[in-house]
Design a protein around this motif. Sequence first.
Motif, PDB file in Angstrom:
ATOM      1  N   GLY A  70       0.860  -1.102  -0.003  1.00  0.00           N
ATOM      2  CA  GLY A  70       0.038   0.012  -0.017  1.00  0.00           C
ATOM      3  C   GLY A  70       0.834   1.332  -0.003  1.00  0.00           C
ATOM      4  N   LEU A  71       2.242   1.139   0.265  1.00  0.00           N
ATOM      5  CA  LEU A  71       2.934   2.387   0.212  1.00  0.00           C
ATOM      6  C   LEU A  71       2.939   3.372  -1.318  1.00  0.00           C
ATOM      7  N   LEU A  72       2.889   2.618  -2.288  1.00  0.00           N
ATOM      8  CA  LEU A  72       2.968   3.463  -3.629  1.00  0.00           C
ATOM      9  C   LEU A  72       1.471   3.659  -4.055  1.00  0.00           C
ATOM     10  N   LYS A  73       0.481   3.016  -3.581  1.00  0.00           N
ATOM     11  CA  LYS A  73      -0.836   3.375  -4.003  1.00  0.00           C
ATOM     12  C   LYS A  73      -1.310   4.885  -4.363  1.00  0.00           C
ATOM     13  N   PRO A  74      -1.116   5.828  -3.215  1.00  0.00           N
ATOM     14  CA  PRO A  74      -1.727   6.933  -3.216  1.00  0.00           C
ATOM     15  C   PRO A  74      -0.883   7.883  -4.172  1.00  0.00           C
ATOM     16  N   HIS A  75       0.272   7.502  -4.728  1.00  0.00           N
ATOM     17  CA  HIS A  75       1.115   8.585  -5.469  1.00  0.00           C
ATOM     18  C   HIS A  75       1.065   8.291  -7.090  1.00  0.00           C
ATOM     19  N   THR A  76       1.203   9.381  -7.574  1.00  0.00           N
ATOM     20  CA  THR A  76       1.267   9.864  -9.066  1.00  0.00           C
ATOM     21  C   THR A  76       2.824  10.153  -9.312  1.00  0.00           C
ATOM     22  N   ALA A  77       3.149   9.431 -10.434  1.00  0.00           N
ATOM     23  CA  ALA A  77       4.737   9.594 -11.139  1.00  0.00           C
ATOM     24  C   ALA A  77       4.577  10.854 -12.149  1.00  0.00           C
ATOM     25  N   PRO A  78       5.443  11.643 -12.315  1.00  0.00           N
ATOM     26  CA  PRO A  78       5.268  12.461 -13.496  1.00  0.00           C
ATOM     27  C   PRO A  78       5.660  11.765 -14.720  1.00  0.00           C
ATOM     28  N   ALA A  79       5.476  12.489 -16.100  1.00  0.00           N
ATOM     29  CA  ALA A  79       5.971  11.655 -17.300  1.00  0.00           C
ATOM     30  C   ALA A  79       7.421  12.061 -17.257  1.00  0.00           C
ATOM     31  N   LEU A  80       8.289  10.923 -17.802  1.00  0.00           N
ATOM     32  CA  LEU A  80       9.646  11.084 -17.707  1.00  0.00           C
ATOM     33  C   LEU A  80       9.998  10.591 -19.127  1.00  0.00           C
ATOM     34  N   GLU A  81      11.139  11.467 -19.822  1.00  0.00           N
ATOM     35  CA  GLU A  81      11.604  10.981 -20.939  1.00  0.00           C
ATOM     36  C   GLU A  81      12.797  11.569 -21.271  1.00  0.00           C
ATOM     37  N   GLY A  82      13.859  10.725 -21.671  1.00  0.00           N
ATOM     38  CA  GLY A  82      15.178  11.125 -21.859  1.00  0.00           C
ATOM     39  C   GLY A  82      16.164  10.187 -21.551  1.00  0.00           C
ATOM     40  N   HIS A  83      17.353  10.424 -21.490  1.00  0.00           N
ATOM     41  CA  HIS A  83      18.611   9.585 -20.985  1.00  0.00           C
ATOM     42  C   HIS A  83      18.706   9.940 -19.664  1.00  0.00           C
ATOM     43  N   TYR A  84      18.749   8.929 -18.712  1.00  0.00           N
ATOM     44  CA  TYR A  84      19.108   8.885 -17.398  1.00  0.00           C
ATOM     45  C   TYR A  84      19.724   7.732 -16.745  1.00  0.00           C
ATOM     46  N   PRO A  85      20.563   8.231 -15.508  1.00  0.00           N
ATOM     47  CA  PRO A  85      20.932   7.098 -14.995  1.00  0.00           C
ATOM     48  C   PRO A  85      19.841   6.550 -14.155  1.00  0.00           C
ATOM     49  N   ILE A  86      19.664   5.402 -13.636  1.00  0.00           N
ATOM     50  CA  ILE A  86      18.606   4.757 -12.987  1.00  0.00           C
ATOM     51  C   ILE A  86      18.332   5.637 -11.727  1.00  0.00           C
ATOM     52  N   ASP A  87      19.474   5.906 -10.982  1.00  0.00           N
ATOM     53  CA  ASP A  87      19.251   6.623  -9.597  1.00  0.00           C
ATOM     54  C   ASP A  87      18.458   8.159  -9.735  1.00  0.00           C
ATOM     55  N   GLN A  88      18.939   8.675 -10.682  1.00  0.00           N
ATOM     56  CA  GLN A  88      18.227   9.976 -11.127  1.00  0.00           C
ATOM     57  C   GLN A  88      16.769   9.797 -11.564  1.00  0.00           C
ATOM     58  N   LEU A  93      11.007  10.458 -10.289  1.00  0.00           N
ATOM     59  CA  LEU A  93       9.607   9.568  -9.976  1.00  0.00           C
ATOM     60  C   LEU A  93       9.140   9.675  -8.589  1.00  0.00           C
ATOM     61  N   LEU A  94      10.021   9.651  -7.753  1.00  0.00           N
ATOM     62  CA  LEU A  94       9.541   9.723  -6.193  1.00  0.00           C
ATOM     63  C   LEU A  94       9.429  11.058  -5.679  1.00  0.00           C
ATOM     64  N   ALA A  95      10.089  12.233  -6.409  1.00  0.00           N
ATOM     65  CA  ALA A  95      10.147  13.441  -5.891  1.00  0.00           C
ATOM     66  C   ALA A  95       8.510  14.033  -5.285  1.00  0.00           C
ATOM     67  N   GLY A  96       8.351  14.479  -4.088  1.00  0.00           N
ATOM     68  CA  GLY A  96       7.281  14.856  -3.489  1.00  0.00           C
ATOM     69  C   GLY A  96       6.399  13.961  -3.078  1.00  0.00           C
ATOM     70  N   SER A 269       3.117  19.615  -1.033  1.00  0.00           N
ATOM     71  CA  SER A 269       3.684  18.137  -0.984  1.00  0.00           C
ATOM     72  C   SER A 269       3.273  17.664   0.656  1.00  0.00           C
ATOM     73  N   ALA A 270       3.842  16.345   0.798  1.00  0.00           N
ATOM     74  CA  ALA A 270       3.553  15.795   2.058  1.00  0.00           C
ATOM     75  C   ALA A 270       4.567  16.194   3.129  1.00  0.00           C
ATOM     76  N   GLU A 271       5.406  16.751   2.822  1.00  0.00           N
ATOM     77  CA  GLU A 271       6.533  17.183   3.770  1.00  0.00           C
ATOM     78  C   GLU A 271       6.124  18.407   4.597  1.00  0.00           C
ATOM     79  N   ASN A 272       5.892  18.101   5.677  1.00  0.00           N
ATOM     80  CA  ASN A 272       5.584  19.457   6.740  1.00  0.00           C
ATOM     81  C   ASN A 272       6.828  20.308   6.926  1.00  0.00           C
TER      82      ASN A 272
END
Length: 829
Positions: A70-88, A93-96, A269-272
């Motif tokens: 259930g940790l991922l269920k309430p979240h939406t990821a932005p569109a992502l297009e281009g060349h990236y390292p996996i970490d970036q 995707l996890l921002a916010g 965002s969820a960060e207080n």
Amino acid sequence: MYRCTHRGQAPIGNRLGYWLLLGALSLCPAVSSAGPGTQRLHIQLPTQNLSDALLQLAKQGRFTMAAAAGLLKPHTAPALEGHYPIDQALSILLAGSGLSFHWVGANRLVISPSKITPTAKPAPALAKPTSAQTLFRPIEEVRVTAQRHNQNLQQVPIAVSVSDKHQIERANLVKLDEIAQRTPGLTISNYSLGQPSIHLRGVGSNDDGAAMDASTVLFVDDVYVGRISTIDLGVLDVERVEVLRGPQGTLYGKNAIGGAIKLVGIEPSAENSGQLRLGFGNYHSQQARLTLNGSLDQQQQWLGRVLLDHQQRDGWQHNLIDRGDKQMGERKHSVRSKLAYRPDSNWQLRWSFDASRDDLNSTGRIPVAGRVPLKLIDNSQAPQTATEIFTELGGDYRHATNDLRGYTDRFIWGGSQKIDWQRPGLTLNSISAYRHSQFDWLEDSAGLPASRTLQTVDLNVRESYRQYSQEFRAHWRINDSLQLLSGLHFMREDIRRQELYFFTGSQARSKQFNRSDSAALYGELQWALGERDHISLGGRLSYDKKTLQQIASNGGAPAIILQDFEVQSHNSWQDFSPRLTWRHQLHPEFMFYASLAKGIKSGGFQGVPGTLAAAQQVIGPESAWETQLGFKTLWRDKLRLNISAFVTDYSDLQVSQFRTIDSFGVFETSNAASAKLSGLELEFVYSPLAQLSLSGSYAYLNARYKRFDASNGQNYKGNRLRQAPQHSFNLALDYQQRLQQGQLQWHLGLQYQGESYREPDNSITIHPSFTLLDGKLSYQADNAQWQLSLWGKNLADRAYISHLYVIGGNDYALFGTPRTWGLSLHYKL
């Protein structure tokens, strides 16, 4: 080298509450000992559920992943297009979301709440800076929504300039005109607070009548803000400012013929968190700003953000006639608030509200060119030019001679509701908005006292504006190579505008009541022809109707209004604006593009017509076709270089002039001209060292009339368009230095704007070139709890003209602010 083995189905469920989300593909390549997160992928992910986005990324990167149920269920990821390292890619995707990740072993990833301390070493992209080498991140990917969906800037086949919140903070940019000085092709000057003159690539409008429109439009969080009197030039709580250069008729509609400016606000965002900013400076400037952000419930479904801001500064210009008055002072109060509700991973509802109150005193007009002598009060003396009178009174740009205490009082507020629904391959959006403004402005237009000359004129403008808009948008991702963006847009505008012109012993009045209704249907189809080529074809069908009631009275005035009349007029226009773009990926870090696009500016009726015949004249729409070529490249994460070249043909150009009659005159607007524009624009960011960055831009513009038959019989063919400098550039240097308990940040900026013209007759009203220098020095504590900054603008204390206009054959100017400096403290609550 690490080696992974094939996993078919990931095990699900255990007592720790973690379940494996995805197994790796059967063919898993070797991963370097530098870590799996350094592997670079070509990624194309639409906006979707976070779990789906991570699933696809894991499949492509061939790694396993685990997350609490259930940790991922309430979240939406932005569109992502281009060349990236996996970490970036993971960080984006996890921002916010309030989530973080860490690697366990060679190719297993664990997703957990940020507050949980991972047992393994965090990924380098998320690590806290500990040395000078990590103070600056590499040149990062810039995400934009210029084409109505989230994309990498380097993949967008149009000319787009971006100032993000980090650049805005580093350079202490607080107004849009400061961003304009750092954007190729964009100039902003102000006749008054409610009448900014915005020109992009030499295209703009100077007619502020109730039934006339601007040539460059502003969007605030995707809400159209077309009326110039409602444009808030302040830059508050924005994620980024996008400037789309050139005609944008297909996706942005009417009046985006010069381009579009998009203000994208920071989402809650969820960060207080909270932040307090306090500042002071010369001319008794003061600032106080409070920002609060966070989750409103334990499930983090309700998120909120609010900003309160107060700014004020005393005037820097002394009035020699009214010696107790200091002019060019300002006071402003602002509020920004956002509320978001995410009931599940498919739905998102967002509400926003903003308001601002501006209170300014006189903005002293300075005579700078006298060509037509003015009659004096003392008839025994020979007439003198405006500059001669001004000089005799002891005036200069810091000492004005107006005998009227002017003011500007403006209140703007608005709200919007956005509803987003998505499923894999489809995103639907609804944007409903209302905007309202009240504008009241009193000014001495000639800047000379009535005790010396009879030929003075004071101006009072009062305007009320209401706007209702609704947009429906759909983005289909039909398959991996085909997607469609389509939408419907409706808008109604009600404008009530009154202008009073006070002459010695007389008063002219113009009233205009306008209603504009518009509707548009648009769409754009995008094809991916393999991995390297993409083609987009779109169009917009639009309808625009205006109904105008006008009342004018001469009141014995010698100019402006020449006769009394009352008339009601209406007209409607239709248009189809297509666009074709092609981009070719020569290399993962080098993209070439070409485009052909049309833009349209609405027709209307002249503001402040002097006669009944002028009031009844229909001003037709103007149109533009632009051909553009460009390339965008990112070399080894050290140099980002974007270059564009364009040729634009304008037809039925709407031209507003002040025709001189004796020592005054009348306003005239007509479809008097056609024009051809060509130019070259360049933007770059270069980071040779981890702690050093050099950025800048350059614009060359050749904007000339192909045809111009003026009402005075003159032919201005070949002359340059107004507010279109041939050369302009800016440079910025940023440096960070690591200290024992914090870091020092330096910023130095240089802006140059070349000579330009304010009238089709290039022999008069010439705006001189100017160069400005600014800087900022900041110290930030190691824990980022607080930051202290010393900033300065116009450090060389140059006298420069910010706006120039002609009345009765003489030129009058508003001068830009002299050297200012201040100290500000940012504190995290």
